[in-house]
Each structure stands twice: as structure tokens, then as C-alpha cells.
Scaffold this active site. Structure first.
Site, PDB file in Angstrom:
ATOM      1  N   GLY A  99       1.046  -1.208   0.064  1.00 34.45           N
ATOM      2  CA  GLY A  99      -0.069   0.055   0.182  1.00 34.45           C
ATOM      3  C   GLY A  99       0.898   1.577   0.005  1.00 34.45           C
TER       4      GLY A  99
ATOM      5  CE  LYS B 238      -1.916  -1.336   6.834  1.00 38.38           C
ATOM      6  NZ  LYS B 238      -3.426  -0.950   6.720  1.00 38.38           N
TER       7      LYS B 238
ATOM      8  CG  ASP C  69      -8.628   6.252   3.354  1.00 37.62           C
ATOM      9  OD1 ASP C  69      -9.141   6.879   2.290  1.00 37.62           O
ATOM     10  OD2 ASP C  69      -7.825   5.704   3.453  1.00 37.62           O
TER      11      ASP C  69
ATOM     12  CG  ASN D 246      -8.764   1.331   2.251  1.00 35.34           C
ATOM     13  OD1 ASN D 246      -7.792   0.596   1.969  1.00 35.34           O
ATOM     14  ND2 ASN D 246      -8.531   2.652   2.634  1.00 35.34           N
TER      15      ASN D 246
ATOM     16  CB  SER E 202       1.259  -0.861   5.038  1.00 33.86           C
ATOM     17  OG  SER E 202       0.381  -1.473   4.151  1.00 33.86           O
TER      18      SER E 202
HETATM   19  N1  LIG Z   1      -6.222  -9.383   5.812  1.00 33.42           N
HETATM   20  C1  LIG Z   1      -5.530  -9.097   4.640  1.00 33.42           C
HETATM   21  N2  LIG Z   1      -5.722 -10.231   3.737  1.00 33.42           N
HETATM   22  C2  LIG Z   1      -5.284 -10.197   2.560  1.00 33.42           C
HETATM   23  N3  LIG Z   1      -4.628  -9.331   1.946  1.00 33.42           N
HETATM   24  C3  LIG Z   1      -4.406  -8.147   2.638  1.00 33.42           C
HETATM   25  C4  LIG Z   1      -4.905  -7.770   4.004  1.00 33.42           C
HETATM   26  N4  LIG Z   1      -4.759  -6.596   4.353  1.00 33.42           N
HETATM   27  C5  LIG Z   1      -4.309  -5.996   3.334  1.00 33.42           C
HETATM   28  N5  LIG Z   1      -3.936  -6.971   2.553  1.00 33.42           N
HETATM   29  C6  LIG Z   1      -3.407  -6.395   1.046  1.00 33.42           C
HETATM   30  O1  LIG Z   1      -2.443  -5.474   1.148  1.00 33.42           O
HETATM   31  C7  LIG Z   1      -2.830  -4.090   0.488  1.00 33.42           C
HETATM   32  C8  LIG Z   1      -2.614  -3.113   1.300  1.00 33.42           C
HETATM   33  O2  LIG Z   1      -3.504  -2.922   2.478  1.00 33.42           O
HETATM   34  P1  LIG Z   1      -3.862  -1.762   3.236  1.00 33.42           P
HETATM   35  O3  LIG Z   1      -4.916  -1.020   2.421  1.00 33.42           O
HETATM   36  O4  LIG Z   1      -4.554  -2.109   4.773  1.00 33.42           O
HETATM   37  O5  LIG Z   1      -2.691  -0.784   3.177  1.00 33.42           O
HETATM   38  P2  LIG Z   1      -2.124   0.715   3.017  1.00 33.42           P
HETATM   39  O6  LIG Z   1      -0.850   0.884   2.918  1.00 33.42           O
HETATM   40  O7  LIG Z   1      -2.997   1.461   4.177  1.00 33.42           O
HETATM   41  O8  LIG Z   1      -3.062   1.152   1.703  1.00 33.42           O
HETATM   42  P3  LIG Z   1      -3.447   2.326   1.091  1.00 33.42           P
HETATM   43  O9  LIG Z   1      -2.515   2.389  -0.392  1.00 33.42           O
HETATM   44  O10 LIG Z   1      -4.647   2.496   0.990  1.00 33.42           O
HETATM   45  O11 LIG Z   1      -2.613   3.413   1.938  1.00 33.42           O
HETATM   46  C9  LIG Z   1      -4.514  -4.336   0.328  1.00 33.42           C
HETATM   47  O12 LIG Z   1      -4.864  -3.704  -0.828  1.00 33.42           O
HETATM   48  C10 LIG Z   1      -4.559  -6.026   0.109  1.00 33.42           C
HETATM   49  O13 LIG Z   1      -4.073  -6.259  -1.305  1.00 33.42           O
HETATM   50 MG   LIG Z   2      -5.575   0.946   1.883  1.00 31.83          MG
END
Ligand SMILES: Nc1ncnc2c1ncn2[C@@H]1O[C@H](COP(=O)(O)OP(=O)(O)OP(=O)(O)O)[C@@H](O)[C@H]1O
Ligand SMILES: [Mg+2]
Length: 298
Positions: free
Chosen positions: A103, A122, A226, A231, A106
Site C-alpha cells: 500500500g 501489515k 477512508d 480498502n 504499508s
Molecule cells: N488481511 C488481509 N488479507 C489479505 N490481503 C490483505 C490484507 N490486508 C491487506 N491486504 C492487502 O494489502 C494491501 C494494502 O493493505 P492496506 O490497504 O491495509 O494498506 P495501506 O498501505 O494502508 O493501503 P493504502 O494504499 O490504501 O494506503 C491491500 O490492498 C490488500 O491487497
Molecule cells: Mg489501503
């Protein structure tokens, strides 16, 4: 990257870990922890300490200051190792797999518990993207320390939601543990909503999303704030939607909470209208999510 992380982690002995732990503990106090402070806390001969600090720097787990006053700080990779160490020791995870999602804030890895259950870990990387962009232009601007601290806060916030909310809804992953900037949750075998070209029952999926928003609002008193097709992960087998990515949630005492709730609801309704031709009344959906009525329709 994850394989790399697991490899790196195997190479650390307990003194290395003590050094990393010390830098983590002093994260709040120093931008770079002075060498004299490290020498005063880690009980090994200075020559050995210097070798270890050099090795940890080469492994990119710590970073040496570029100023004349020698000091070191932890990197995200160093923090990853510490979090991993805790999660393994606490029995939350037993095996770490490969990276499954990247992401903006993350990096998510697959993992397994000792009972072979699939998990997602994560690791927050708040500010990493913007940090890299900025530091290319201005070498001296090193505020990664504050990003590490903010990443820890985000993980703690996400854990607090995902450890409580599954009691009231099946439409969020369940958290099993958390350490520093890492949250461990159930792995969803699915795809993000924005990648789902077709759904067998789009209306049901939308209701599932409302269901999670409602449970969060009624039982935890929070608003996701968000919500988007990025998401939500929809499971492949049974098309159950799971709302992910909760750290920015706000409480109901936030004066803007109703605005955020409306934005979340409106956003998904518009998306389902555009992509799947599903028509839902925004006002009714909002009343349902707020717990004022028990059905979305009617
Ligand atoms: N529990 C889970 N099971 C499987 N895949 C997951 C899970 N949590 C996250 N992912 C994968 O990881 C990706 C990033 O997760 P998440 O949206 O929580 O992170 P982020 O870094 O906050 O994203 P963003 O780009 O919205 O800031 C998701 O799009 C999904 O593909
Ligand atoms: Mg996200």
C-alpha cells in the site's frame, strides 16, 4: 522483500537485537542515538560494538548519522526485525511468507500460525514514499524517526479496531496480535473491490460493507473515514467483503464524524452504481449504518 526480511532476521544474535532494542527505546529521545550512549548501555568491548554497528548498518537495519557526532538510528527494516521477533516469541506467527500487498503506507506479508492458519502481517511504512521523494532532493532532511513513531501509532490503532470489531461483524479481518508498527490479522483469500470486474451478487456485497460500517458505528462508536474500493477485499470463494485499513478512524465525538460517515457511504454507493448498476438510497443506507433502522431497503 519479505524473504529478505526473514533471512536478515535469522542472522541476528541477541546482542544485535539488544542494540536494535536500545535504538528503538531511545527513538523518542534522539534523532540519532550518540555512540557514547550506545557504548554505555551495551556491554561489549568498543571494537566489537563498532563491528556490530557497521554490520547492522550494512544490513540497512540502522543508519549512521552523517554529521561529525557519531550516532545511529533505527530504519524501518530494523523495526521490522524487532516486531517479527516479538510476534514469533509471543506465538502469534510461526512462519513468514512473501509480500502480498504494497500500500502507500504499508507492506503486507503472508504468514502462518503454528497451527498453520494463514495470516496477514501489515508492517506500516508511514511517510516512506514521501520521505524517499523528499530525501532525494534534500539529503539532510531525515525525519524517518517521526515516521517510525507514527507507524507504531497507526498499528496500535488498527489493532484496537480489528481486535474488537469482529465480535459484531464478519466483514472485517480479525486481529491476532500487534507489535510496534506491525499488525497480524486473518488472511483474506480475495481481491480488492476495484479489481472485481464481476460479482455474482453485488447488492449482497454492498450490504456486507454497510454491515461493517454499522457495527463500527454502533458498537465501537467509530467511522472508518477512508472507505473506497481499494480498502475492501472480497473473498474469492464466497464473495464476502472485508473492510480493511482502519488506522485513520475517528470517534463519534469528532465534530466531522457524520460528514466522514456520509462520504464513506456515498462513495461506495456511487461505486456500486457505476460499476454494477446497483441503486441504493443514500439516506436509507445512512440511517441503517447509524442504527436508526434495521433494514437498508424499506
Ligand atoms: N488481511 C488481509 N488479507 C489479505 N490481503 C490483505 C490484507 N490486508 C491487506 N491486504 C492487502 O494489502 C494491501 C494494502 O493493505 P492496506 O490497504 O491495509 O494498506 P495501506 O498501505 O494502508 O493501503 P493504502 O494504499 O490504501 O494506503 C491491500 O490492498 C490488500 O491487497
Ligand atoms: Mg489501503
Amino acid at each position: 522483500m519479505l524473504v529478505l526480511l526473514a533471512e536478515i532476521y535469522k542472522e541476528l544474535d541477541y546482542i544485535d537485537k539488544r542494540i536494535l532494542l536500545l535504538l528503538d527505546k531511545l527513538l523518542i529521545r534522539y534523532e540519532y542515538v550518540p555512540l557514547s550512549v550506545i557504548e554505555g548501555s551495551i556491554n561489549v568491548p568498543p571494537r566489537e560494538l563498532a563491528l556490530r554497528l557497521g554490520r547492522l548498518s550494512e544490513m540497512k537495519l540502522i543508519k549512521r548519522s552523517l554529521t561529525s557526532r557519531t550516532g545511529y538510528r533505527l530504519t524501518f527494516l530494523g523495526l521490522d526485525c524487532l516486531a517479527l521477533d516479538d510476534l514469533v516469541r509471543d506465538g502469534v506467527i510461526a512462519y513468514l511468507g512473501s509480500s502480498i500487498g504494497m500500500g502507500k503506507e504499508s507492506e503486507v506479508y503472508i504468514a502462518k500460525s503454528s497451527k498453520e492458519a494463514l495470516l496477514a502481517v501489515k508492517f506500516y511504512r508511514i511517510g516512506k514514499a514521501s520521505f524517499q521523494k523528499v530525501s532525494r532532493v534534500r539529503q539532510y532532511l531525515t525525519n524517518e524517526r517521526s515516521w517510525l513513531i507514527r507507524s507504531k501509532l497507526a498499528a496500535e490503532r488498527e489493532y484496537s479496531v480489528l481486535s474488537e470489531l469482529p465480535r459484531y461483524t464478519e466483514n472485517v479481518p480479525r486481529a491476532f496480535g500487534w507489535s510496534r508498527h506491525a499488525v497480524v490479522m486473518s488472511f483474506i483469500n480475495g481481491v480488492e473491490l476495484y479489481r472485481c470486474r464481476e460479482l455474482r451478487k453485488p447488492t449482497e456485497v454492498l450490504y456486507g460493507i454497510f454491515n461493517a460500517l454499522r457495527a463500527a458505528f454502533i458498537h465501537l462508536g467509530i467511522v472508518h473515514s477512508d472507505l473506497s474500493e481499494y480498502n475492501v477485499v472480497v473473498s474469492i470463494v464466497d464473495e464476502v467483503p472485508y473492510i480493511i485499513d482502519w488506522p485513520q478512524y475517528v470517534y463519534r465525538d469528532n465534530p466531522l464524524h457524520l460528514e466522514y460517515l456520509k462520504r464513506d457511504v456515498l462513495y461506495v454507493i456511487k461505486f456500486f452504481k457505476r460499476r454494477y448498476g446497483v441503486s441504493i438510497d443514500v439516506g436509507k443506507a445512512l440511517r441503517f449504518v447509524k442504527g436508526e433502522v434495521n433494514e437498508v431497503i424499506g
